[in-house]
Design a protein around this motif. Structure first.
Motif, PDB file in Angstrom:
ATOM      1  N   ARG A  98       0.848  -1.189   0.000  1.00 38.71           N
ATOM      2  CA  ARG A  98       0.000   0.000   0.000  1.00 38.71           C
ATOM      3  C   ARG A  98       0.880   1.234   0.000  1.00 38.71           C
ATOM      4  NH1 ARG A  98      -2.735  -3.248  -1.310  1.00 38.71           N
ATOM      5  NH2 ARG A  98      -4.640  -4.109  -0.436  1.00 38.71           N
ATOM      6  N   PHE A  99       0.598   2.156  -0.908  1.00 36.98           N
ATOM      7  CA  PHE A  99       1.293   3.438  -0.966  1.00 36.98           C
ATOM      8  C   PHE A  99       0.355   4.478  -0.385  1.00 36.98           C
ATOM      9  CE2 PHE A  99       3.023   0.846  -4.384  1.00 36.98           C
ATOM     10  CZ  PHE A  99       4.370   0.888  -4.071  1.00 36.98           C
ATOM     11  N   THR A 100       0.802   5.153   0.662  1.00 32.99           N
ATOM     12  CA  THR A 100      -0.095   6.060   1.379  1.00 32.99           C
ATOM     13  C   THR A 100       0.304   7.526   1.290  1.00 32.99           C
ATOM     14  OG1 THR A 100       1.148   5.599   3.400  1.00 32.99           O
ATOM     15  CG2 THR A 100      -0.822   4.273   3.002  1.00 32.99           C
ATOM     16  N   SER A 101       1.536   7.786   0.865  1.00 33.31           N
ATOM     17  CA  SER A 101       2.009   9.156   0.747  1.00 33.31           C
ATOM     18  C   SER A 101       3.173   9.170  -0.246  1.00 33.31           C
ATOM     19  CB  SER A 101       2.459   9.652   2.120  1.00 33.31           C
ATOM     20  OG  SER A 101       2.472  11.054   2.174  1.00 33.31           O
ATOM     21  N   PRO A 102       3.345  10.255  -1.000  1.00 33.46           N
ATOM     22  CA  PRO A 102       4.385  10.265  -2.035  1.00 33.46           C
ATOM     23  C   PRO A 102       5.799  10.443  -1.489  1.00 33.46           C
ATOM     24  CG  PRO A 102       3.265  12.378  -1.978  1.00 33.46           C
ATOM     25  CD  PRO A 102       2.535  11.479  -1.015  1.00 33.46           C
ATOM     26  N   LEU A 103       6.750   9.881  -2.223  1.00 31.56           N
ATOM     27  CA  LEU A 103       8.176  10.112  -1.972  1.00 31.56           C
ATOM     28  C   LEU A 103       8.640  11.111  -3.011  1.00 31.56           C
ATOM     29  CD1 LEU A 103      10.896   9.567  -0.643  1.00 31.56           C
ATOM     30  CD2 LEU A 103      11.157   7.593  -2.142  1.00 31.56           C
ATOM     31  N   ARG A 104       9.234  12.191  -2.528  1.00 35.23           N
ATOM     32  CA  ARG A 104       9.666  13.283  -3.405  1.00 35.23           C
ATOM     33  C   ARG A 104      11.169  13.480  -3.302  1.00 35.23           C
ATOM     34  NH1 ARG A 104       4.473  16.351  -1.410  1.00 35.23           N
ATOM     35  NH2 ARG A 104       3.069  15.659  -3.043  1.00 35.23           N
ATOM     36  N   PRO A 105      11.754  14.158  -4.282  1.00 38.17           N
ATOM     37  CA  PRO A 105      13.191  14.429  -4.192  1.00 38.17           C
ATOM     38  C   PRO A 105      13.525  15.139  -2.878  1.00 38.17           C
ATOM     39  CG  PRO A 105      12.364  15.066  -6.347  1.00 38.17           C
ATOM     40  CD  PRO A 105      11.171  14.723  -5.513  1.00 38.17           C
ATOM     41  N   ASN A 106      14.639  14.732  -2.295  1.00 35.68           N
ATOM     42  CA  ASN A 106      15.181  15.285  -1.051  1.00 35.68           C
ATOM     43  C   ASN A 106      14.462  14.849   0.217  1.00 35.68           C
ATOM     44  OD1 ASN A 106      17.335  16.659  -2.383  1.00 35.68           O
ATOM     45  ND2 ASN A 106      15.779  18.089  -3.121  1.00 35.68           N
ATOM     46  N   ASP A 107      13.514  13.904   0.102  1.00 36.42           N
ATOM     47  CA  ASP A 107      12.944  13.291   1.300  1.00 36.42           C
ATOM     48  C   ASP A 107      13.966  12.311   1.860  1.00 36.42           C
ATOM     49  OD1 ASP A 107      10.502  14.582   1.154  1.00 36.42           O
ATOM     50  OD2 ASP A 107       9.409  12.869   0.315  1.00 36.42           O
ATOM     51  N   THR A 108      14.009  12.196   3.170  1.00 36.40           N
ATOM     52  CA  THR A 108      14.838  11.186   3.835  1.00 36.40           C
ATOM     53  C   THR A 108      13.913  10.088   4.319  1.00 36.40           C
ATOM     54  OG1 THR A 108      16.462  12.834   4.510  1.00 36.40           O
ATOM     55  CG2 THR A 108      16.459  10.746   5.717  1.00 36.40           C
ATOM     56  N   ILE A 109      14.267   8.844   3.972  1.00 37.96           N
ATOM     57  CA  ILE A 109      13.400   7.727   4.339  1.00 37.96           C
ATOM     58  C   ILE A 109      14.127   6.747   5.264  1.00 37.96           C
ATOM     59  CG2 ILE A 109      11.929   7.892   2.309  1.00 37.96           C
ATOM     60  CD1 ILE A 109      13.503   5.490   1.132  1.00 37.96           C
ATOM     61  N   TYR A 110      13.319   6.020   6.011  1.00 35.69           N
ATOM     62  CA  TYR A 110      13.749   4.948   6.910  1.00 35.69           C
ATOM     63  C   TYR A 110      12.783   3.792   6.687  1.00 35.69           C
ATOM     64  CZ  TYR A 110      15.694   9.015   9.313  1.00 35.69           C
ATOM     65  OH  TYR A 110      16.355  10.186   9.607  1.00 35.69           O
ATOM     66  N   VAL A 111      13.204   2.583   7.029  1.00 39.78           N
ATOM     67  CA  VAL A 111      12.295   1.443   6.985  1.00 39.78           C
ATOM     68  C   VAL A 111      12.224   0.839   8.381  1.00 39.78           C
ATOM     69  CG1 VAL A 111      11.746  -0.785   5.931  1.00 39.78           C
ATOM     70  CG2 VAL A 111      12.882   0.993   4.575  1.00 39.78           C
ATOM     71  N   GLU A 112      11.009   0.710   8.880  1.00 34.70           N
ATOM     72  CA  GLU A 112      10.776   0.062  10.167  1.00 34.70           C
ATOM     73  C   GLU A 112      10.261  -1.337   9.880  1.00 34.70           C
ATOM     74  OE1 GLU A 112       8.125   2.856  12.024  1.00 34.70           O
ATOM     75  OE2 GLU A 112       9.773   4.239  12.465  1.00 34.70           O
TER      76      GLU A 112
END
Length: 163
Positions: A98-112
């Motif tokens: 499920r994709f719930t919010s967009p990933l945009r350039p310069n976002d920092t992501i983590y995986v839990e």
């Protein structure tokens, strides 16, 4: 009717949540992944158009988000699993994406990541470990959730102690 799959009884040690290191998705990362996957929709490639839209910026395609997440999630859990005698062998699949919010350039992501269960297979030393992963950004927004499955060798773990 689907046959119920038998799972291992997991000791308390297996009930852990791991958070990956963070990764800022730069313009270069965004462009490289978009080009690599031939994602040509203007939602992903046309910055001026998207800046004028309700979206406000380009969004990375979902398949690209999954690829980035896999690269972050696996190193976050592998040492703990290896320490418990479980060796990851190969990716088996994804479910409940499920994709719930967009990933945009310069976002920092983590995986839990949380271990959901380990399913027994017909091979006594091979299981299928199921992880519940959530991709979150630097503001705490959940971008994506899924169940990731991988084949794993459990022969050196407490799971095979009675065999």
């Amino acid at each position: 009717m689907a046959k119920e799959r038998e799972t291992y009884d997991l000791p308390a040690d297996f009930e852990f949540t791991a958070r990956s290191q963070g990764r800022t998705i730069t313009e270069g990362d965004f462009s490289a992944m978009t080009n690599l996957t031939w994602t040509t929709a203007e939602y992903h490639t046309n910055k001026p158009l998207m800046l004028e839209s309700d979206m406000g910026e380009r969004n990375l395609a979902g398949a690209c988000v999954i690829a980035f997440a896999l690269g972050l999630a696996t190193p976050a859990v592998r040492p703990r699993l290896t320490g418990m005698g479980v060796r990851l062998v190969a990716l088996a699949g994804y479910d409940e994406v499920r994709f719930t919010s967009p990933l945009r350039p310069n976002d920092t992501i983590y995986v839990e990541t949380r271990v959901r269960d380990i399913v027994k297979t017909s091979r006594p030393n091979l299981g299928v470990i199921n992880f519940e992963d959530s991709v979150v950004d630097h503001d705490g927004r959940t971008l994506c959730t899924y169940v990731r499955s991988a084949f794993c060798d459990v022969s050196e773990s407490v799971l095979c102690a009675d065999r």
